[in-house]
Design a protein around this motif. Structure first.
Motif, PDB file in Angstrom:
ATOM      1  N   THR A   1       0.841  -1.198  -0.111  1.00  0.00           N
ATOM      2  CA  THR A   1      -0.191   0.214   0.140  1.00  0.00           C
ATOM      3  C   THR A   1       0.905   1.173  -0.040  1.00  0.00           C
ATOM      4  O   THR A   1       1.743   1.307   0.815  1.00  0.00           O
ATOM      5  N   PRO A   2       0.943   2.083  -0.995  1.00  0.00           N
ATOM      6  CA  PRO A   2       1.672   3.377  -1.010  1.00  0.00           C
ATOM      7  C   PRO A   2       1.391   4.227  -0.120  1.00  0.00           C
ATOM      8  O   PRO A   2       2.155   5.035   0.314  1.00  0.00           O
ATOM      9  N   ASP A   3       0.167   4.249   0.619  1.00  0.00           N
ATOM     10  CA  ASP A   3      -0.191   5.102   1.614  1.00  0.00           C
ATOM     11  C   ASP A   3      -0.504   4.624   3.096  1.00  0.00           C
ATOM     12  O   ASP A   3      -1.216   5.319   3.774  1.00  0.00           O
ATOM     13  N   ALA A   4      -0.214   3.324   3.138  1.00  0.00           N
ATOM     14  CA  ALA A   4      -0.627   2.643   4.654  1.00  0.00           C
ATOM     15  C   ALA A   4       0.472   2.025   5.166  1.00  0.00           C
ATOM     16  O   ALA A   4       0.376   1.252   6.101  1.00  0.00           O
ATOM     17  N   GLY A   5       1.529   1.586   4.472  1.00  0.00           N
ATOM     18  CA  GLY A   5       2.650   0.596   5.218  1.00  0.00           C
ATOM     19  C   GLY A   5       2.263  -0.760   5.298  1.00  0.00           C
ATOM     20  O   GLY A   5       3.337  -1.484   5.923  1.00  0.00           O
ATOM     21  N   ALA A   6       1.575  -1.209   4.621  1.00  0.00           N
ATOM     22  CA  ALA A   6       1.368  -2.662   4.532  1.00  0.00           C
ATOM     23  C   ALA A   6       2.040  -3.397   3.100  1.00  0.00           C
ATOM     24  O   ALA A   6       2.147  -2.678   2.208  1.00  0.00           O
ATOM     25  N   THR A   7       2.548  -4.468   3.351  1.00  0.00           N
ATOM     26  CA  THR A   7       3.285  -5.246   2.492  1.00  0.00           C
ATOM     27  C   THR A   7       2.989  -6.575   2.400  1.00  0.00           C
ATOM     28  O   THR A   7       2.825  -7.263   3.405  1.00  0.00           O
ATOM     29  N   TRP A   8       3.043  -7.115   1.202  1.00  0.00           N
ATOM     30  CA  TRP A   8       2.930  -8.819   1.266  1.00  0.00           C
ATOM     31  C   TRP A   8       3.763  -9.220   0.429  1.00  0.00           C
ATOM     32  O   TRP A   8       3.897  -8.873  -0.823  1.00  0.00           O
ATOM     33  N   LEU A   9       4.467 -10.244   0.779  1.00  0.00           N
ATOM     34  CA  LEU A   9       5.445 -11.299  -0.263  1.00  0.00           C
ATOM     35  C   LEU A   9       4.673 -12.406  -0.505  1.00  0.00           C
ATOM     36  O   LEU A   9       4.607 -13.239   0.448  1.00  0.00           O
ATOM     37  N   LEU A  10       4.158 -12.545  -1.818  1.00  0.00           N
ATOM     38  CA  LEU A  10       3.405 -13.727  -1.915  1.00  0.00           C
ATOM     39  C   LEU A  10       4.146 -15.037  -2.685  1.00  0.00           C
ATOM     40  O   LEU A  10       4.941 -14.417  -3.470  1.00  0.00           O
ATOM     41  N   SER A  11       3.997 -16.130  -2.259  1.00  0.00           N
ATOM     42  CA  SER A  11       4.826 -17.250  -2.870  1.00  0.00           C
ATOM     43  C   SER A  11       3.840 -18.343  -3.313  1.00  0.00           C
ATOM     44  O   SER A  11       4.536 -19.242  -4.213  1.00  0.00           O
ATOM     45  N   GLU A  12       2.441 -18.419  -2.817  1.00  0.00           N
ATOM     46  CA  GLU A  12       1.855 -19.608  -3.427  1.00  0.00           C
ATOM     47  C   GLU A  12       0.451 -19.027  -3.565  1.00  0.00           C
ATOM     48  O   GLU A  12      -0.084 -17.898  -3.068  1.00  0.00           O
ATOM     49  N   LEU A  13      -0.325 -19.950  -4.406  1.00  0.00           N
ATOM     50  CA  LEU A  13      -1.889 -19.322  -4.577  1.00  0.00           C
ATOM     51  C   LEU A  13      -2.582 -20.754  -4.965  1.00  0.00           C
ATOM     52  O   LEU A  13      -2.129 -21.483  -5.390  1.00  0.00           O
ATOM     53  N   ASP A  14      -3.873 -20.768  -4.454  1.00  0.00           N
ATOM     54  CA  ASP A  14      -4.630 -22.010  -4.857  1.00  0.00           C
ATOM     55  C   ASP A  14      -5.763 -21.623  -5.776  1.00  0.00           C
ATOM     56  O   ASP A  14      -6.000 -20.447  -6.237  1.00  0.00           O
ATOM     57  N   SER A  15      -6.331 -22.713  -6.245  1.00  0.00           N
ATOM     58  CA  SER A  15      -7.440 -22.282  -7.365  1.00  0.00           C
ATOM     59  C   SER A  15      -8.628 -21.307  -6.835  1.00  0.00           C
ATOM     60  O   SER A  15      -9.372 -20.915  -7.656  1.00  0.00           O
ATOM     61  N   ASP A  16      -8.780 -21.123  -5.486  1.00  0.00           N
ATOM     62  CA  ASP A  16      -9.928 -20.299  -4.954  1.00  0.00           C
ATOM     63  C   ASP A  16      -9.429 -18.864  -4.792  1.00  0.00           C
ATOM     64  O   ASP A  16      -9.919 -17.837  -4.220  1.00  0.00           O
ATOM     65  N   GLU A  17      -8.004 -18.577  -5.311  1.00  0.00           N
ATOM     66  CA  GLU A  17      -7.629 -17.359  -5.326  1.00  0.00           C
ATOM     67  C   GLU A  17      -7.241 -16.693  -3.830  1.00  0.00           C
ATOM     68  O   GLU A  17      -7.039 -15.688  -3.666  1.00  0.00           O
TER      69      GLU A  17
END
Length: 113
Positions: free
Chosen positions: A36-52
């Protein structure tokens, strides 16, 4: 709205998700960094399932980053304090497995990438 994931990233995340189902010791590198450019949250994603539902290192900017699951649909609808949507870091390139990022983040109290 900008897509959170490219087609290539989605395919790699899905492949990692399938591999982690078959191999519980699988420790992939993050595929994408979202923030988030204006809220300080970050996610590093490594996996995804078929349900998104994605798996990765989640840091909401409160000093307690953790590995967990997050809905891509929820992320797409999320806005920061100035109403800006989540963005994809176009320059992020992982250089270690997700467990190493998690270890460093726990020690620093935030994702260090």
């Amino acid at each position: 709205m900008t897509k959170l994931l490219t087609d290539d990233q989605r395919e790699q995340l899905l492949a990692n998700g399938r591999e982690s189902t078959e191999n519980p010791h699988f420790d992939p590198q993050p595929v994408v960094k979202l923030f988030t450019p204006d809220a300080g949250a970050t996610w590093l994603l490594s996996e995804l399932d078929s349900d998104e539902t994605a798996f990765g290192l989640c840091d909401l900017g409160q000093g307690f980053p953790e590995l967990g699951y997050v809905s891509l649909a929820e992320l797409e609808g999320l806005r920061g304090k100035w109403g800006l949507p989540i963005e994809r870091d176009l320059y992020f390139r992982a250089d270690k497995p997700i467990s190493a990022y998690a270890r460093e983040a726990r020690m620093a109290g935030r994702i260090v990438a």
